[in-house]
Enzyme design. Structure first.
Site: not given
Length: 540
Positions: A184, A331, A333, A335
């Site tokens: 992340s 960010d 990833d 999400d």
């Protein structure tokens, strides 16, 4: 045997899934999962329904009166490797390719076994895998895929893609589970493994506990007397499938959600040199926006480095210097999303929850007139929503807990201050691109600027200080630290708050202060940090 184990045993003997059982007794699938994990007890009317469904007496279900719960009610299983956001650690230090291989080996075997509830003769599981742009993501991906196929399952590779796209594809294309390799917003040298169930949700604690047992070689926990799981042979060895088509379908899905053309908008995008570096440009370009994209040159080592949602200042400068209408930063990833208005001011998750909560309520789409946030959300969000007639339910930190609350109560909207926003009608997880599209839709519908949409939310100044410590639990139990916290609460006198929280993924205590001025926030946070240091808790 606990009640939860008995329910699971009866369900599997009847050959029905958790989702089917939930429909028959009129509860959410999440509730059934919690019963079977001994995290909650069914209410008495549900006990009666269960007994009628399985044609047993109540005594047969409730005979085990001593061991009602394996864990305290509501307490999650204590996992060794998997935290609230998957298996996280520094690559090749405390997250190795051998561990990744064993994760793949377990999942490939598990979804063909009766433990998972599939239990079909000759069943061949299908597992879909995505990854972010970290150098170690390739190593971990190949290790997981080797494990999956060695156990006789097929591995479908999405390659570099976002976490929400893996969630979407897993659910829409009926995969047994999905895997996302990412850490992340963490730096490049960290990595992680997120496992997603067939409904596009994070995997339950009970199953992750079994994965951990296998990683540690505890075969007895799996009910197996052999030293290892069986290896597939000959035609049973799994296939590897290039599944970039799944990623493309996700992009098409996002585009389909927009009701406007963005051709008159100039939008800045910061992709954090991460998973969204190709997708974000494709989505907003297809919608007609004029995009200026930064953080879209990944080299395996620069993910989240001075860019993305954790370094919003770079996007803020871009928006102001190029006179853009707004900007979105994602960010690693994708999400989460943090926005920037036309003046370069940050619009965080709390502000986005306010805008989207107001939007959904005006359309009659905000179930229960409630928004779900976490204890880290600003107190001003709660009071500002109340003025709109919207309640705010707060949970522990973690988008997983936000989603569980939404699922149990059928709420429509939830999220975190950090930019995880869950729009339940469209997704089962936080999705930065989806959030950005919905905010842009509100701009188009209202013909307002982003700064105008945030004018009515009044937030307290807030400061968060991360303190790296030797033992998180020892800090929280230290009476001197707690006394300092109490003294500061007296100084704040109800005009803000103090929150100490243990990080779920790092050896960090997060000190969050809300007060009347930014200077007070910084001063009070530093006082608590100094107390921690004086008590010998801090790492050098």
């Amino acid at each position: 045997m606990t009640i939860g184990e008995k329910i699971a045993q009866l369900r599997m003997a009847a050959g029905i899934s958790q989702e089917q059982l939930a429909e028959r007794v009129s509860v959410s699938r999440q509730s059934v999962s919690k019963w079977e994990m001994d995290q909650a007890l069914p209410q008495i009317d549900k006990v009666i329904q269960l007994c009628e469904l399985f044609e047993i007496s109540t005594d047969e279900l409730l005979h085990d009166k001593i061991e009602i719960h394996r864990n305290a009610p509501g307490a999650p299983v204590k996992n060794k490797y998997f935290g609230t956001d998957g298996f996280r650690g520094e690559a090749n230090l405390n997250l190795t390719s051998m561990q990744a291989y064993r994760v793949g080996r377990f999942l490939g075997w598990y979804y063909a076994s009766e433990l998972s509830g599939c239990n079909k003769a000759g069943y061949r599981p299908r597992i879909v895998i995505g990854k972010d742009t970290r150098r170690s993501s390739y190593m971990l991906e190949y290790s997981i895929v080797a494990g999956i196929t060695a156990s006789g399952a097929d591995a479908y590779m999405l390659h570099v893609t976002t976490t929400p796209s893996v969630s979407y594809v897993t659910h829409q294309d009926a995969f047994d589970c999905g895997i996302m390799i990412t850490a992340s917003h963490n730096p490049y040298y960290d990595n992680g493994i997120k496992v997603i169930n067939r409904y596009g949700e994070k995997l339950d604690d009970q199953t992750t506990a079994l994965i951990e047992a296998y990683i540690d070689g505890n075969m007895r926990a799996l009910g197996i007397s052999a030293p290892d799981l069986p290896l597939a042979s000959r035609e049973r060895i799994g296939c590897i499938v290039d599944y970039v088509a799944g990623r493309n379908r996700y992009i098409a899905y996002l585009i389909s959600l927009a009701g406007h053309s963005y051709r008159n908008l100039r939008i800045g995008l910061d992709c954090a040199n991460g998973a969204s570096w190709m997708i974000a440009r494709a989505v907003f370009g297809a919608l007609g926006a004029q995009t200026v994209v930064i953080g879209a040159d990944p080299d395996g080592l620069n993910i989240n480095s001075d860019c993305g949602s954790t370094h919003i200042e770079r996007l803020s400068r871009l928006v102001k210097e190029q006179h853009l209408d707004l900007g979105f930063a994602f960010d690693g990833d994708c999400d989460r999303c943090i926005a920037v208005d036309e003046n370069g001011n940050t619009v965080d998750g709390d502000m986005m929850l306010y805008i989207l909560g107001k939007r959904l309520k005006s359309r009659g789409m905000l179930n229960g007139d409630t928004v779900v946030a976490t204890i880290m959300s600003n107190s001003g969000l709660v009071t500002s929503l109340a003025k709109l007639g919207i309640k705010c339910r707060q949970t522990k930190v973690g988008d997983r807990f936000v989603y569980e609350c939404m699922q149990e109560n059928d709420f429509s909207l939830g999220g975190e201050q950090t930019g995880h926003v869950i729009l339940k009608k469209y997704a089962t997880t936080g999705d930065g691109l989806l959030t950005a599209i919905m905010l842009t839709e509100e701009l188009c519908d209202t013909k307002a600027t982003l700064s105008e949409l945030t004018e009515q939310i009044n937030l307290y100044p807030q400061h968060t200080l991360n303190v790296y410590v030797k033992d998180k639990a020892a800090v929280m139990a230290d009476s001197a630290v707690q006394q300092e916290k109490t003294e500061i609460e007296k100084l704040i006198d109800g005009n803000g708050r103090v929150l100490l929280r243990q990080s779920g993924t790092e050896s960090v205590i997060r000190i969050m202060i809300e007060a009347q001025t930014e200077a007070q926030c910084v001063e009070y946070a530093q006082r608590i940090a100094n107390t921690m240091k004086q008590r010998g808790h801090c790492l050098d």
